[in-house]
Design a protein around this motif. Structure first.
Motif, PDB file in Angstrom:
ATOM      1  N   GLY A  19      59.595  54.007  38.001  1.00  0.00           N
ATOM      2  CA  GLY A  19      60.527  54.278  36.913  1.00  0.00           C
ATOM      3  C   GLY A  19      59.887  54.399  35.553  1.00  0.00           C
ATOM      4  N   LYS A  20      58.550  54.568  35.534  1.00  0.00           N
ATOM      5  CA  LYS A  20      57.829  54.502  34.261  1.00  0.00           C
ATOM      6  C   LYS A  20      58.286  55.547  33.246  1.00  0.00           C
ATOM      7  CE  LYS A  20      54.033  57.273  36.207  1.00  0.00           C
ATOM      8  NZ  LYS A  20      52.615  57.245  36.637  1.00  0.00           N
ATOM      9  N   VAL A  21      58.643  56.745  33.713  1.00  0.00           N
ATOM     10  CA  VAL A  21      58.912  57.818  32.752  1.00  0.00           C
ATOM     11  C   VAL A  21      60.205  57.595  31.970  1.00  0.00           C
ATOM     12  CG1 VAL A  21      57.559  59.543  33.965  1.00  0.00           C
ATOM     13  CG2 VAL A  21      59.988  59.322  34.494  1.00  0.00           C
ATOM     14  N   LEU A  22      61.081  56.713  32.464  1.00  0.00           N
ATOM     15  CA  LEU A  22      62.302  56.406  31.718  1.00  0.00           C
ATOM     16  C   LEU A  22      62.264  55.026  31.060  1.00  0.00           C
ATOM     17  CD1 LEU A  22      65.186  57.962  33.865  1.00  0.00           C
ATOM     18  CD2 LEU A  22      63.960  58.926  31.900  1.00  0.00           C
ATOM     19  N   ARG A  23      61.119  54.342  31.152  1.00  0.00           N
ATOM     20  CA  ARG A  23      60.993  53.053  30.455  1.00  0.00           C
ATOM     21  C   ARG A  23      61.067  53.290  28.949  1.00  0.00           C
ATOM     22  NH1 ARG A  23      57.298  48.399  33.026  1.00  0.00           N
ATOM     23  NH2 ARG A  23      57.994  48.554  35.183  1.00  0.00           N
ATOM     24  N   PRO A  24      61.799  52.410  28.238  1.00  0.00           N
ATOM     25  CA  PRO A  24      61.987  52.654  26.800  1.00  0.00           C
ATOM     26  C   PRO A  24      60.838  52.136  25.941  1.00  0.00           C
ATOM     27  CG  PRO A  24      63.287  50.768  27.493  1.00  0.00           C
ATOM     28  CD  PRO A  24      62.633  51.309  28.737  1.00  0.00           C
ATOM     29  N   ILE A  25      60.538  52.901  24.917  1.00  0.00           N
ATOM     30  CA  ILE A  25      59.654  52.487  23.829  1.00  0.00           C
ATOM     31  C   ILE A  25      60.354  52.870  22.531  1.00  0.00           C
ATOM     32  CG2 ILE A  25      57.489  52.939  22.619  1.00  0.00           C
ATOM     33  CD1 ILE A  25      56.118  53.324  25.276  1.00  0.00           C
ATOM     34  N   GLY A  26      60.507  51.917  21.642  1.00  0.00           N
ATOM     35  CA  GLY A  26      61.203  52.208  20.393  1.00  0.00           C
ATOM     36  C   GLY A  26      62.616  52.696  20.613  1.00  0.00           C
ATOM     37  N   GLY A  27      63.245  52.216  21.697  1.00  0.00           N
ATOM     38  CA  GLY A  27      64.629  52.581  21.978  1.00  0.00           C
ATOM     39  C   GLY A  27      64.812  53.941  22.625  1.00  0.00           C
ATOM     40  N   ARG A  28      63.702  54.594  23.002  1.00  0.00           N
ATOM     41  CA  ARG A  28      63.792  55.913  23.629  1.00  0.00           C
ATOM     42  C   ARG A  28      62.937  55.928  24.886  1.00  0.00           C
ATOM     43  NH1 ARG A  28      61.353  59.864  20.368  1.00  0.00           N
ATOM     44  NH2 ARG A  28      62.777  61.413  21.191  1.00  0.00           N
ATOM     45  N   LEU A  30      60.223  57.021  27.663  1.00  0.00           N
ATOM     46  CA  LEU A  30      58.890  57.618  27.579  1.00  0.00           C
ATOM     47  C   LEU A  30      58.957  59.139  27.718  1.00  0.00           C
ATOM     48  CD1 LEU A  30      56.146  56.032  27.396  1.00  0.00           C
ATOM     49  CD2 LEU A  30      55.857  56.542  29.819  1.00  0.00           C
ATOM     50  N   LEU A  31      59.822  59.600  28.612  1.00  0.00           N
ATOM     51  CA  LEU A  31      59.920  61.032  28.890  1.00  0.00           C
ATOM     52  C   LEU A  31      60.378  61.819  27.670  1.00  0.00           C
ATOM     53  CD1 LEU A  31      59.533  63.128  31.135  1.00  0.00           C
ATOM     54  CD2 LEU A  31      61.906  62.731  31.827  1.00  0.00           C
ATOM     55  N   CYS A 100      52.263  61.514  30.696  1.00  0.00           N
ATOM     56  CA  CYS A 100      51.412  61.724  29.518  1.00  0.00           C
ATOM     57  C   CYS A 100      52.298  61.905  28.283  1.00  0.00           C
ATOM     58  CB  CYS A 100      50.515  62.945  29.715  1.00  0.00           C
ATOM     59  SG  CYS A 100      49.405  62.820  31.133  1.00  0.00           S
ATOM     60  N   PRO A 101      52.781  60.812  27.694  1.00  0.00           N
ATOM     61  CA  PRO A 101      53.774  60.922  26.623  1.00  0.00           C
ATOM     62  C   PRO A 101      53.220  61.414  25.295  1.00  0.00           C
ATOM     63  CG  PRO A 101      53.173  58.636  26.963  1.00  0.00           C
ATOM     64  CD  PRO A 101      52.524  59.411  28.070  1.00  0.00           C
ATOM     65  N   LEU A 102      51.891  61.423  25.129  1.00  0.00           N
ATOM     66  CA  LEU A 102      51.317  61.816  23.848  1.00  0.00           C
ATOM     67  C   LEU A 102      50.544  63.128  23.923  1.00  0.00           C
ATOM     68  CD1 LEU A 102      50.163  58.324  22.511  1.00  0.00           C
ATOM     69  CD2 LEU A 102      52.255  59.592  21.981  1.00  0.00           C
ATOM     70  N   LEU A 103      50.812  63.920  24.953  1.00  0.00           N
ATOM     71  CA  LEU A 103      50.232  65.264  25.041  1.00  0.00           C
ATOM     72  C   LEU A 103      50.455  66.020  23.732  1.00  0.00           C
ATOM     73  CD1 LEU A 103      51.058  66.665  28.579  1.00  0.00           C
ATOM     74  CD2 LEU A 103      49.011  67.214  27.298  1.00  0.00           C
ATOM     75  N   ASP A 104      49.462  66.787  23.328  1.00  0.00           N
ATOM     76  CA  ASP A 104      49.512  67.497  22.050  1.00  0.00           C
ATOM     77  C   ASP A 104      49.976  68.934  22.264  1.00  0.00           C
ATOM     78  OD1 ASP A 104      49.031  68.776  19.635  1.00  0.00           O
ATOM     79  OD2 ASP A 104      47.129  67.774  19.281  1.00  0.00           O
ATOM     80  N   GLY A 105      51.185  69.250  21.800  1.00  0.00           N
ATOM     81  CA  GLY A 105      51.716  70.603  21.943  1.00  0.00           C
ATOM     82  C   GLY A 105      50.865  71.641  21.244  1.00  0.00           C
ATOM     83  N   GLY A 106      50.260  71.263  20.108  1.00  0.00           N
ATOM     84  CA  GLY A 106      49.403  72.194  19.388  1.00  0.00           C
ATOM     85  C   GLY A 106      48.165  72.558  20.180  1.00  0.00           C
ATOM     86  N   LEU A 107      47.620  71.589  20.897  1.00  0.00           N
ATOM     87  CA  LEU A 107      46.457  71.836  21.752  1.00  0.00           C
ATOM     88  C   LEU A 107      46.811  72.821  22.855  1.00  0.00           C
ATOM     89  CD1 LEU A 107      43.546  70.688  21.819  1.00  0.00           C
ATOM     90  CD2 LEU A 107      44.354  69.020  23.497  1.00  0.00           C
ATOM     91  N   ARG A 204      52.359  50.045  21.969  1.00  0.00           N
ATOM     92  CA  ARG A 204      51.795  49.615  20.697  1.00  0.00           C
ATOM     93  C   ARG A 204      51.438  50.800  19.807  1.00  0.00           C
ATOM     94  NH1 ARG A 204      47.474  44.873  20.827  1.00  0.00           N
ATOM     95  NH2 ARG A 204      47.659  45.407  18.606  1.00  0.00           N
ATOM     96  N   LEU A 205      50.886  51.848  20.405  1.00  0.00           N
ATOM     97  CA  LEU A 205      50.520  53.027  19.620  1.00  0.00           C
ATOM     98  C   LEU A 205      51.740  53.662  18.960  1.00  0.00           C
ATOM     99  CD1 LEU A 205      47.853  54.701  21.932  1.00  0.00           C
ATOM    100  CD2 LEU A 205      47.449  53.708  19.669  1.00  0.00           C
ATOM    101  N   ILE A 206      52.828  53.747  19.699  1.00  0.00           N
ATOM    102  CA  ILE A 206      54.028  54.373  19.146  1.00  0.00           C
ATOM    103  C   ILE A 206      54.737  53.449  18.159  1.00  0.00           C
ATOM    104  CG2 ILE A 206      56.357  55.178  19.724  1.00  0.00           C
ATOM    105  CD1 ILE A 206      55.177  56.406  22.273  1.00  0.00           C
TER     106      ILE A 206
END
Length: 241
Positions: A19-28, A30-31, A100-107, A204-206
């Motif tokens: 269930g990792k992709v729906l685990r919340p960080i900052g109230g949202r 991961l996905l 990969c929640p921090l993938l860079d769209g610009g890249l 922590r990063l987010i």
């Protein structure tokens, strides 16, 4: 004009962190971070999930955000990609994974521009074969032609599960390659989520550093400056193909 789309594979039944992709960080979930950062590329994004009832929450997530979703076999992820690309008539596919929640769209935008400029349907372009970016920035770019060829000819369970081995191992003998690299190797850093330790680093990063607003190079600079953060998941080994 070629139609380019990003397909992200997702499922709720991860073996190491279910269930990792729906685990919340900052109230949202991961996905949500993952999808928004992909959408920053300006390319359409599609979610490829399984037909299992356990993935119904992912379908609900996609519906709530008007995100196109296709459903296919759990183990045969290659079939999921082929079905999704066919349904949306994609000429060029960008493959990413939802952990990969921090993938860079610009890249990704830059990579797709490089790919399109080559004008070669036999080209496989990625930053995963010659690794210099942290895990978590992974992407692969290839044509419908190569995807369909792999779908027709890849036979082993591993080939079907991992989608692109038939392509990047050049089983046909007719694949060309472009490798996206950076001058300084940082592939030891982990910004993917496979374990509780990985999740804690991303949290922590987010929450503490607003990492979801930073580009790839800014994130690498941040990790360079904070070895205590890198240490949180430095001992985690990536699962082998």
């Amino acid at each position: 004009m070629k139609k380019v789309g990003i397909i992200s594979q997702a499922r709720m039944t991860s073996t190491r962190l279910p269930g990792k992709v729906l685990r919340p960080i900052g109230g949202r979930p991961l996905l949500a971070y993952h999808i928004e950062r992909l959408q920053a590329s300006g390319l359409p994004v599609y979610l490829a999930i399984t037909t299992n009832a356990t993935d119904d929450p992912l379908a609900d997530f996609a519906e709530a955000r008007s995100l196109p979703v296709t459903r296919g076999p759990e183990a045969d992820v290659l079939a999921r990609y082929q079905q999704c690309a066919a349904a949306h008539e994609l000429d060029v596919i960008v493959r990413v994974t939802s952990d990969c929640p921090l993938l860079d769209g610009g890249l990704i935008t830059q990579a797709v521009q490089t790919y399109l400029a080559a004008d070669n349907p036999r080209l496989y372009l990625s930053n995963v074969l010659e690794r210099s970016y942290p895990r978590g920035f992974d992407f692969e770019v290839f044509s419908w032609e190569l995807l369909e060829e792999a779908h027709q000819h890849a036979t082993t369970a591993s080939d079907r599960e991992h989608v692109t081995p038939y392509i990047h191992q050049n089983r046909s003998g007719r694949v060309d390659f472009t490798h996206v690299t950076r001058p300084t190797d940082r592939n030891a850093y982990r910004l993917t989520v496979d374990t509780a330790e990985d999740f804690e680093l991303i949290r922590r990063l987010i929450e503490e550093y607003q990492a979801d607003t930073l580009g790839a190079e800014e994130l690498i600079t941040l990790l360079d400056a904070h070895p205590e953060l890198v240490a949180l998941n430095a001992h985690i080994e990536q699962k082998k193909l």
